[in-house]
Design an enzyme around this catalytic site. Structure first.
Site, PDB file in Angstrom:
ATOM      1  N   HIS A   1       0.732  -1.229   0.015  1.00 21.01           N
ATOM      2  CA  HIS A   1      -0.217  -0.070   0.091  1.00 21.01           C
ATOM      3  C   HIS A   1       0.766   1.122  -0.041  1.00 21.01           C
ATOM      4  O   HIS A   1       1.952   1.190   0.530  1.00 21.01           O
ATOM      5  CB  HIS A   1      -1.014  -0.126   1.213  1.00 21.01           C
ATOM      6  CG  HIS A   1      -2.066  -0.997   1.107  1.00 21.01           C
ATOM      7  ND1 HIS A   1      -3.313  -0.665   2.004  1.00 21.01           N
ATOM      8  CD2 HIS A   1      -2.181  -1.902   0.205  1.00 21.01           C
ATOM      9  CE1 HIS A   1      -4.007  -1.561   1.319  1.00 21.01           C
ATOM     10  NE2 HIS A   1      -3.814  -2.448   0.496  1.00 21.01           N
TER      11      HIS A   1
ATOM     12  N   GLU B   1       0.722   4.028   1.594  1.00 22.47           N
ATOM     13  CA  GLU B   1       1.115   4.384   2.977  1.00 22.47           C
ATOM     14  C   GLU B   1       2.335   3.743   3.464  1.00 22.47           C
ATOM     15  O   GLU B   1       3.506   4.157   4.402  1.00 22.47           O
ATOM     16  CB  GLU B   1       0.039   4.472   3.968  1.00 22.47           C
ATOM     17  CG  GLU B   1      -0.934   5.289   3.594  1.00 22.47           C
ATOM     18  CD  GLU B   1      -2.140   4.628   2.660  1.00 22.47           C
ATOM     19  OE1 GLU B   1      -3.094   5.084   2.577  1.00 22.47           O
ATOM     20  OE2 GLU B   1      -1.936   3.501   2.065  1.00 22.47           O
TER      21      GLU B   1
END
Length: 155
Positions: free
Chosen positions: A53, A55
């Site tokens: 992901h 992040e």
């Protein structure tokens, strides 16, 4: 353009790059003392690995760049609200602030019933980060809509 919009604009560029690679249009940056210390693209489809992901990739990049094991005081910007998995990583690495564009609902670490970003029930975590949603929300929504339309056109 204020500081939050400046960093979110970079997230949008990264999100567009991610989308060109066939992934969801999510981009993230980590900032410390006014400097970008990490960037991340959503690469789950490309890498065939759900842990890629944006992040988490920004966190990995910042940890590598700073040669550290904590990101205390850092500020995360991301086009989409961090999911539950990313929210756990944010709390673990002691990120101080989270600013996002779009809420992600039932999988979000802020807007869902599973408020990982806000909980004070895990004693080993420091206090929750400051959270702000809706940063450049319209631009984030437009990029997301473009991704959805392209996905539907290819089905």
């Amino acid at each position: 353009m204020n500081e939050h919009e400046k960093y979110m604009s970079q997230c949008l560029k990264l999100g567009r790059e991610s989308m060109k690679l066939g992934n969801a249009p999510v981009g993230s940056v980590l900032v410390l003392n006014g400097k970008i210390i990490g960037e991340g693209l959503e690469l789950g489809k490309t890498k065939n690995d759900i842990t890629y992901h944006a992040e988490i990739e920004a966190i990995r990049d910042a940890l590598k760049n700073l040669k550290t094991s904590k990101l205390t005081g850092a500020i995360l910007y991301t086009t989409h609200e961090p999911c539950l998995m990313c929210s756990y990583a944010i709390r673990h690495y002691e990120i101080a602030e989270v600013h996002y564009g779009l809420a992600t609902g039932e999988i979000g670490g802020h807007s869902s019933e599973h408020k990982i970003l806000q909980t004070k029930q895990i004693s080993r975590w420091s206090g929750p980060p400051v959270i702000q949603g809706g940063v450049l929300e319209q631009a984030c929504q437009e990029l997301h809509n473009e991704f959805v339309a392209a996905k539907e056109a290819n089905q």
